[in-house]
Scaffold this active site. Sequence first.
Site, PDB file in Angstrom:
ATOM      1  N   ASP A  99       0.829  -1.105  -0.106  1.00 35.45           N
ATOM      2  CA  ASP A  99       0.061  -0.146   0.078  1.00 35.45           C
ATOM      3  C   ASP A  99       0.879   1.095   0.017  1.00 35.45           C
ATOM      4  O   ASP A  99       0.524   2.169  -0.653  1.00 35.45           O
ATOM      5  CB  ASP A  99      -0.853  -0.080   1.142  1.00 35.45           C
ATOM      6  CG  ASP A  99      -0.375  -0.261   2.447  1.00 35.45           C
ATOM      7  OD1 ASP A  99       0.846  -0.761   2.407  1.00 35.45           O
ATOM      8  OD2 ASP A  99      -0.965   0.473   3.530  1.00 35.45           O
ATOM      9  N   ASP A 102       7.676   3.842   2.538  1.00 33.64           N
ATOM     10  CA  ASP A 102       8.049   4.930   3.491  1.00 33.64           C
ATOM     11  C   ASP A 102       9.474   4.879   3.650  1.00 33.64           C
ATOM     12  O   ASP A 102      10.175   5.428   2.823  1.00 33.64           O
ATOM     13  CB  ASP A 102       7.225   4.494   4.940  1.00 33.64           C
ATOM     14  CG  ASP A 102       7.195   5.797   5.693  1.00 33.64           C
ATOM     15  OD1 ASP A 102       7.882   6.689   5.822  1.00 33.64           O
ATOM     16  OD2 ASP A 102       6.044   6.103   6.421  1.00 33.64           O
ATOM     17  N   PHE A 151       0.379  12.426   7.042  1.00 30.90           N
ATOM     18  CA  PHE A 151      -0.185  11.109   7.677  1.00 30.90           C
ATOM     19  C   PHE A 151      -1.479  10.585   6.830  1.00 30.90           C
ATOM     20  O   PHE A 151      -2.457  11.418   6.969  1.00 30.90           O
ATOM     21  CB  PHE A 151      -0.523  11.363   9.050  1.00 30.90           C
ATOM     22  CG  PHE A 151      -0.614  10.131   9.923  1.00 30.90           C
ATOM     23  CD1 PHE A 151      -1.174   9.168   9.673  1.00 30.90           C
ATOM     24  CD2 PHE A 151       0.068  10.134  11.065  1.00 30.90           C
ATOM     25  CE1 PHE A 151      -1.181   7.975  10.233  1.00 30.90           C
ATOM     26  CE2 PHE A 151       0.285   8.881  11.578  1.00 30.90           C
ATOM     27  CZ  PHE A 151      -0.436   7.689  11.152  1.00 30.90           C
ATOM     28  N   ARG A 164      -8.980   1.897   8.240  1.00 31.32           N
ATOM     29  CA  ARG A 164      -8.527   0.987   6.943  1.00 31.32           C
ATOM     30  C   ARG A 164      -9.702   0.705   5.779  1.00 31.32           C
ATOM     31  O   ARG A 164      -9.323   0.659   4.842  1.00 31.32           O
ATOM     32  CB  ARG A 164      -8.267  -0.385   7.339  1.00 31.32           C
ATOM     33  CG  ARG A 164      -6.869  -0.491   8.264  1.00 31.32           C
ATOM     34  CD  ARG A 164      -6.575  -1.925   8.110  1.00 31.32           C
ATOM     35  NE  ARG A 164      -5.566  -2.346   9.293  1.00 31.32           N
ATOM     36  CZ  ARG A 164      -4.073  -2.008   9.058  1.00 31.32           C
ATOM     37  NH1 ARG A 164      -3.791  -1.802   8.011  1.00 31.32           N
ATOM     38  NH2 ARG A 164      -3.349  -2.526   9.850  1.00 31.32           N
TER      39      ARG A 164
HETATM   40  C1  PRP Z   1       3.174  -0.087   6.304  1.00 30.80           C
HETATM   41  C2  PRP Z   1       3.037  -0.526   5.032  1.00 30.80           C
HETATM   42  C3  PRP Z   1       4.415  -1.196   4.790  1.00 30.80           C
HETATM   43  C4  PRP Z   1       5.352  -0.307   5.673  1.00 30.80           C
HETATM   44  C5  PRP Z   1       6.146   0.649   4.916  1.00 30.80           C
HETATM   45  O1  PRP Z   1       2.691  -1.255   7.062  1.00 30.80           O
HETATM   46  O2  PRP Z   1       2.082  -1.474   4.650  1.00 30.80           O
HETATM   47  O3  PRP Z   1       4.310  -2.364   4.870  1.00 30.80           O
HETATM   48  O4  PRP Z   1       4.478   0.359   6.673  1.00 30.80           O
HETATM   49  O5  PRP Z   1       6.962   1.291   5.899  1.00 30.80           O
HETATM   50  P1  PRP Z   1       8.365   1.274   5.299  1.00 30.80           P
HETATM   51  O6  PRP Z   1       8.795   1.510   4.154  1.00 30.80           O
HETATM   52  O7  PRP Z   1       8.804   2.305   6.323  1.00 30.80           O
HETATM   53  O8  PRP Z   1       9.031  -0.136   5.901  1.00 30.80           O
HETATM   54  P2  PRP Z   1       2.507  -1.410   8.629  1.00 30.80           P
HETATM   55  O9  PRP Z   1       3.692  -1.921   9.410  1.00 30.80           O
HETATM   56  O10 PRP Z   1       1.884   0.077   9.072  1.00 30.80           O
HETATM   57  O11 PRP Z   1       1.440  -2.557   8.726  1.00 30.80           O
HETATM   58  P3  PRP Z   1      -0.253  -2.814   8.001  1.00 30.80           P
HETATM   59  O12 PRP Z   1       0.246  -2.956   6.589  1.00 30.80           O
HETATM   60  O13 PRP Z   1      -0.643  -3.806   8.907  1.00 30.80           O
HETATM   61  O14 PRP Z   1      -0.804  -1.594   8.229  1.00 30.80           O
END
Ligand code: PRP
Length: 179
Positions: A99, A102, A151, A164
């Site tokens: 999704d 970051d 955010f 979500r």
């Molecule tokens: C979010 C997103 C990625 C990750 C990106 O997942 O889905 O997996 O963070 O961040 P990064 O590039 O800094 O690693 P999250 O850990 O929030 O879990 P979720 O998908 O269950 O919300």
Amino acid sequence: MYKDFEKVLVSKEQLAKRISELASELDKEYNGKNPLFIGILKGSVFFTADLLKALTIPCQMEFMAVSSYGKETKSNGEVKLIKDLSVPIEGRHVIIVEDIVDSGNTLSYLKRILLQRNPASIKIITLLDKPDRRKVDLKVEYIGFTIPDEFVVGYGLDYDEDYRTFDEVYILKREVYEK
Ligand code: PRP
């Protein structure tokens, strides 16, 4: 619009249009290759579903789950595998579906462990990209939208597991996460 949201960042119409464009690209690139799409739980569930429904070529779908060891350690790149694949990927054309990218730590880790299993190819598709936050060098082949460092929630993305299931991507009001 729900009271906790500042504004819509990516509307339903923009999502549908961009997903259909990405699906056309993937249709061409992966025709005859029976690709294996790996959605990363939980954020990518809606994007994965909508993207794969928009494809016209046959493909397969799996899911993996990862988590950080905590907010601070995540920035150091530590990622923990919560749910692994239940199928081998040797010789397969793999596309990881996210999704949001970051820092890039999650995908960098996932790509590294999946490459050890000898897939025929491995690429990444993300709905949203926040390049300003990148901490590691990561190649992302397909990007839905490049967004500013705000955010964002909705369409799979959460704040503390909330929001979500709203069907657009919104900017969350500051007062919600700063209180
Ligand atoms: C979010 C997103 C990625 C990750 C990106 O997942 O889905 O997996 O963070 O961040 P990064 O590039 O800094 O690693 P999250 O850990 O929030 O879990 P979720 O998908 O269950 O919300």
